[in-house]
Write a protein that holds these residues in place. Structure first.
Motif, PDB file in Angstrom:
ATOM      1  N   PHE A   1      -2.926  18.790   2.765  1.00 26.64           N
ATOM      2  CA  PHE A   1      -3.656  17.885   3.649  1.00 26.64           C
ATOM      3  C   PHE A   1      -2.760  16.748   4.121  1.00 26.64           C
ATOM      4  O   PHE A   1      -2.722  16.417   5.314  1.00 26.64           O
ATOM      5  N   VAL A   2      -2.043  16.135   3.203  1.00 28.08           N
ATOM      6  CA  VAL A   2      -1.176  15.008   3.555  1.00 28.08           C
ATOM      7  C   VAL A   2      -0.109  15.442   4.554  1.00 28.08           C
ATOM      8  O   VAL A   2       0.112  14.780   5.582  1.00 28.08           O
ATOM      9  N   LEU A   3       0.548  16.548   4.271  1.00 24.26           N
ATOM     10  CA  LEU A   3       1.632  16.991   5.146  1.00 24.26           C
ATOM     11  C   LEU A   3       1.120  17.394   6.525  1.00 24.26           C
ATOM     12  O   LEU A   3       1.735  17.072   7.547  1.00 24.26           O
ATOM     13  N   ARG A   4      -0.025  18.074   6.566  1.00 23.92           N
ATOM     14  CA  ARG A   4      -0.529  18.584   7.848  1.00 23.92           C
ATOM     15  C   ARG A   4      -1.293  17.525   8.636  1.00 23.92           C
ATOM     16  O   ARG A   4      -1.004  17.302   9.823  1.00 23.92           O
ATOM     17  N   GLU A   5      -2.253  16.863   7.997  1.00 18.85           N
ATOM     18  CA  GLU A   5      -3.143  15.965   8.718  1.00 18.85           C
ATOM     19  C   GLU A   5      -2.541  14.582   8.958  1.00 18.85           C
ATOM     20  O   GLU A   5      -2.852  13.947   9.957  1.00 18.85           O
ATOM     21  N   VAL A   6      -1.706  14.134   8.059  1.00 17.18           N
ATOM     22  CA  VAL A   6      -1.125  12.801   8.207  1.00 17.18           C
ATOM     23  C   VAL A   6       0.200  12.852   8.957  1.00 17.18           C
ATOM     24  O   VAL A   6       0.461  12.019   9.830  1.00 17.18           O
ATOM     25  N   PHE A   7       1.028  13.858   8.633  1.00 17.34           N
ATOM     26  CA  PHE A   7       2.375  13.901   9.200  1.00 17.34           C
ATOM     27  C   PHE A   7       2.604  15.057  10.168  1.00 17.34           C
ATOM     28  O   PHE A   7       3.705  15.210  10.695  1.00 17.34           O
TER      29      PHE A   7
ATOM     30  N   ALA B   1      -0.077  31.786   5.931  1.00 22.78           N
ATOM     31  CA  ALA B   1      -1.495  32.136   6.058  1.00 22.78           C
ATOM     32  C   ALA B   1      -2.320  31.445   4.977  1.00 22.78           C
ATOM     33  O   ALA B   1      -3.407  30.913   5.243  1.00 22.78           O
ATOM     34  N   ALA B   2      -1.805  31.411   3.760  1.00 21.74           N
ATOM     35  CA  ALA B   2      -2.517  30.738   2.669  1.00 21.74           C
ATOM     36  C   ALA B   2      -2.599  29.240   2.925  1.00 21.74           C
ATOM     37  O   ALA B   2      -3.626  28.606   2.658  1.00 21.74           O
ATOM     38  N   VAL B   3      -1.520  28.673   3.464  1.00 17.35           N
ATOM     39  CA  VAL B   3      -1.503  27.239   3.761  1.00 17.35           C
ATOM     40  C   VAL B   3      -2.547  26.884   4.811  1.00 17.35           C
ATOM     41  O   VAL B   3      -3.224  25.860   4.719  1.00 17.35           O
ATOM     42  N   ARG B   4      -2.710  27.746   5.820  1.00 20.18           N
ATOM     43  CA  ARG B   4      -3.731  27.500   6.845  1.00 20.18           C
ATOM     44  C   ARG B   4      -5.125  27.470   6.227  1.00 20.18           C
ATOM     45  O   ARG B   4      -5.956  26.622   6.572  1.00 20.18           O
ATOM     46  N   GLN B   5      -5.387  28.371   5.305  1.00 11.95           N
ATOM     47  CA  GLN B   5      -6.692  28.397   4.640  1.00 11.95           C
ATOM     48  C   GLN B   5      -6.892  27.152   3.777  1.00 11.95           C
ATOM     49  O   GLN B   5      -7.978  26.551   3.762  1.00 11.95           O
ATOM     50  N   ILE B   6      -5.845  26.777   3.049  1.00 12.20           N
ATOM     51  CA  ILE B   6      -5.920  25.590   2.206  1.00 12.20           C
ATOM     52  C   ILE B   6      -6.155  24.348   3.062  1.00 12.20           C
ATOM     53  O   ILE B   6      -6.973  23.486   2.738  1.00 12.20           O
ATOM     54  N   ALA B   7      -5.448  24.255   4.187  1.00 17.28           N
ATOM     55  CA  ALA B   7      -5.596  23.102   5.076  1.00 17.28           C
ATOM     56  C   ALA B   7      -7.014  23.013   5.628  1.00 17.28           C
ATOM     57  O   ALA B   7      -7.605  21.923   5.697  1.00 17.28           O
ATOM     58  N   HIS B   8      -7.569  24.159   6.011  1.00 14.98           N
ATOM     59  CA  HIS B   8      -8.933  24.186   6.549  1.00 14.98           C
ATOM     60  C   HIS B   8      -9.936  23.734   5.493  1.00 14.98           C
ATOM     61  O   HIS B   8     -10.837  22.922   5.775  1.00 14.98           O
ATOM     62  N   ARG B   9      -9.768  24.229   4.264  1.00 11.80           N
ATOM     63  CA  ARG B   9     -10.676  23.869   3.174  1.00 11.80           C
ATOM     64  C   ARG B   9     -10.563  22.381   2.843  1.00 11.80           C
ATOM     65  O   ARG B   9     -11.577  21.683   2.661  1.00 11.80           O
ATOM     66  N   ALA B  10      -9.322  21.874   2.788  1.00 10.69           N
ATOM     67  CA  ALA B  10      -9.110  20.467   2.461  1.00 10.69           C
ATOM     68  C   ALA B  10      -9.654  19.566   3.571  1.00 10.69           C
ATOM     69  O   ALA B  10     -10.237  18.507   3.294  1.00 10.69           O
ATOM     70  N   ARG B  11      -9.486  19.981   4.819  1.00 12.42           N
ATOM     71  CA  ARG B  11      -9.978  19.188   5.952  1.00 12.42           C
ATOM     72  C   ARG B  11     -11.497  19.028   5.886  1.00 12.42           C
ATOM     73  O   ARG B  11     -12.031  17.947   6.102  1.00 12.42           O
ATOM     74  N   ARG B  12     -12.188  20.118   5.577  1.00 15.44           N
ATOM     75  CA  ARG B  12     -13.648  20.060   5.462  1.00 15.44           C
ATOM     76  C   ARG B  12     -14.070  19.167   4.308  1.00 15.44           C
ATOM     77  O   ARG B  12     -15.026  18.392   4.411  1.00 15.44           O
TER      78      ARG B  12
ATOM     79  N   TYR C   1       3.578   8.821  -2.162  1.00 14.21           N
ATOM     80  CA  TYR C   1       2.505   7.890  -2.531  1.00 14.21           C
ATOM     81  C   TYR C   1       1.137   8.473  -2.202  1.00 14.21           C
ATOM     82  O   TYR C   1       0.191   8.349  -2.985  1.00 14.21           O
ATOM     83  N   GLU C   2       0.994   9.107  -1.047  1.00 19.90           N
ATOM     84  CA  GLU C   2      -0.307   9.668  -0.688  1.00 19.90           C
ATOM     85  C   GLU C   2      -0.671  10.876  -1.551  1.00 19.90           C
ATOM     86  O   GLU C   2      -1.848  11.160  -1.760  1.00 19.90           O
ATOM     87  N   ILE C   3       0.326  11.581  -2.063  1.00 15.77           N
ATOM     88  CA  ILE C   3       0.047  12.694  -2.973  1.00 15.77           C
ATOM     89  C   ILE C   3      -0.299  12.173  -4.368  1.00 15.77           C
ATOM     90  O   ILE C   3      -1.174  12.727  -5.043  1.00 15.77           O
ATOM     91  N   LEU C   4       0.334  11.083  -4.780  1.00 19.31           N
ATOM     92  CA  LEU C   4       0.211  10.618  -6.157  1.00 19.31           C
ATOM     93  C   LEU C   4      -0.738   9.432  -6.347  1.00 19.31           C
ATOM     94  O   LEU C   4      -1.296   9.249  -7.427  1.00 19.31           O
ATOM     95  N   GLY C   5      -0.887   8.588  -5.324  1.00 24.82           N
ATOM     96  CA  GLY C   5      -1.692   7.385  -5.488  1.00 24.82           C
ATOM     97  C   GLY C   5      -1.049   6.357  -6.397  1.00 24.82           C
ATOM     98  O   GLY C   5      -1.721   5.494  -6.953  1.00 24.82           O
ATOM     99  N   SER C   6       0.261   6.417  -6.532  1.00 24.25           N
ATOM    100  CA  SER C   6       0.982   5.500  -7.420  1.00 24.25           C
ATOM    101  C   SER C   6       2.321   5.147  -6.796  1.00 24.25           C
ATOM    102  O   SER C   6       3.141   6.040  -6.527  1.00 24.25           O
ATOM    103  N   ALA C   7       2.545   3.848  -6.561  1.00 24.62           N
ATOM    104  CA  ALA C   7       3.814   3.412  -5.998  1.00 24.62           C
ATOM    105  C   ALA C   7       4.955   3.619  -6.984  1.00 24.62           C
ATOM    106  O   ALA C   7       6.061   4.026  -6.610  1.00 24.62           O
ATOM    107  N   THR C   8       4.684   3.346  -8.265  1.00 25.15           N
ATOM    108  CA  THR C   8       5.726   3.519  -9.282  1.00 25.15           C
ATOM    109  C   THR C   8       6.170   4.976  -9.372  1.00 25.15           C
ATOM    110  O   THR C   8       7.364   5.273  -9.408  1.00 25.15           O
ATOM    111  N   ASP C   9       5.204   5.889  -9.407  1.00 26.76           N
ATOM    112  CA  ASP C   9       5.551   7.305  -9.487  1.00 26.76           C
ATOM    113  C   ASP C   9       6.196   7.783  -8.188  1.00 26.76           C
ATOM    114  O   ASP C   9       7.077   8.658  -8.209  1.00 26.76           O
ATOM    115  N   ALA C  10       5.783   7.229  -7.053  1.00 25.49           N
ATOM    116  CA  ALA C  10       6.410   7.599  -5.782  1.00 25.49           C
ATOM    117  C   ALA C  10       7.876   7.171  -5.769  1.00 25.49           C
ATOM    118  O   ALA C  10       8.739   7.896  -5.264  1.00 25.49           O
ATOM    119  N   GLU C  11       8.163   6.003  -6.338  1.00 24.85           N
ATOM    120  CA  GLU C  11       9.552   5.559  -6.424  1.00 24.85           C
ATOM    121  C   GLU C  11      10.366   6.491  -7.320  1.00 24.85           C
ATOM    122  O   GLU C  11      11.534   6.793  -7.038  1.00 24.85           O
TER     123      GLU C  11
END
Length: 319
Positions: A134-140, A156-167, A33-43
């Motif tokens: 962001f959802v996986l790292r910062e929320v969970f 290593a790429a994930v760490r960079q992506i997480a840093h960019r998304a956090r900012r 749901y946090e990735i999609l913003g849709s309960a129907t699609d999350a189901e």
């Protein structure tokens, strides 16, 4: 197994695959749901995850929770990329599909913020992979190695992506003083009374001078095609609501909100954001396709794994 994904007396205990899936079902729903913003699609992602999980040899799985999260994340990312193309041509403001939540979700401040309309709209500005990371790292607080497996990147790429998304999120995160659940409910009760009486003075006392109203009709029903900004303009819209609509309190995306009904049909789900004691944002979801799942919906309890039970994604076709 019955239609609620529960074992029956004649069937005995769940098999190990079903038990693991049901144990983590609310976690998987929240990730999707946090990735999609849709309960129907999350189901739908839950159903796809179950179909893949049911074919896995559990003897080869070291960490069932991580494995399930990886499947759900990949399915959600695939779906999000397709949805993004559709959202580019969406008529008027796009808002997340509302999620009815149990009242005690608001007591879990961090969880309530992460599923709020305001935060989901911030996440919508991230690229799909950034959003998932962001959802996986910062929320969970998922480890970087596990996220790397889920999004098919190097740690290593994930760490960079997480840093960019956090900012990115920090720069756009809704500002304002903290408001307790009790204060929010009190403000919403006053807001409901003001709408019911059509009293513009009372409304102006409750909304911030720079309040913003977003209405999502998706081109299917009447809705503003641009944000409505300013206390006077927003108050005029609210005073002009159809008096035949009944207005009742509920909990939407971790905060108190209102459901507007026409007879037995939900006309609008109205979510709010408060700061410093005033309503600063209003999110009116009117698109019928985004409201259909609310009819008879069981409020999402906000558990992130643990006790089995009927929750989002439980249906007749699978757990």
């Amino acid at each position: 197994m019955n239609e609620h994904g529960e074992g029956t007396a004649g069937e005995g205990r769940w098999d190990p695959a079903t038990e693991a899936f049901v144990t983590h079902r609310n976690l998987l729903f929240t990730v999707a749901y946090e990735i999609l913003g849709s309960a129907t699609d999350a189901e739908d992602v839950l159903q796809e995850t179950w179909l893949r999980w049911a074919g896995v040899d559990l003897e080869t799985v070291r960490d069932q929770r991580a494995y399930l999260v990886r499947i759900a994340t990949r399915q959600a990312l695939t779906r999000l990329r397709a949805l993004r193309r559709r959202r580019e041509s969406y008529v008027g403001p796009w808002l997340p599909e509302p999620l009815l939540t149990a009242p005690d979700v608001a007591e879990h401040v961090e969880l309530a913020e992460n599923v709020s309309m305001a935060m989901l709209l911030v996440l919508e500005t991230l690229a799909p992979t950034e959003r998932a990371v962001f959802v996986l790292r910062e929320v969970f607080a998922v480890e970087y190695d596990e996220i790397a497996d889920a999004v098919e990147k190097t740690p290593a790429a994930v760490r960079q992506i997480a840093h960019r998304a956090r900012r990115h999120v920090a720069a756009r995160r809704p500002r304002g003083g903290a408001v307790s659940p009790a204060e929010t409910r009190e403000a919403l009760a006053a807001f409901q009374r003001a709408i019911a009486t059509g009293d513009p003075r009372r409304l102006l006392d409750l909304i911030a001078p720079d309040v913003v109203l977003l209405t999502d009709g998706g081109g299917a029903v009447r809705a503003a095609l641009a944000p409505i900004v300013g206390a006077d303009r927003v108050a005029r819209v609210l005073v002009g609501l159809d008096p035949a609509l009944s207005v009742g309190p509920t909990d939407i995306n971790g905060s108190p909100g209102l459901l507007l009904r026409a007879d037995d049909r939900i006309d609008t789900a109205l979510a709010v954001h408060l700061a410093n004691g005033l309503i600063t944002s209003l999110y009116a979801i009117r698109n019928p396709t985004k409201l259909h799942h609310l009819h008879g919906a069981v409020p999402w309890p906000g558990r992130l794994g643990g006790a089995p039970g009927r929750g989002p994604g439980a249906g007749a076709d699978g757990p």
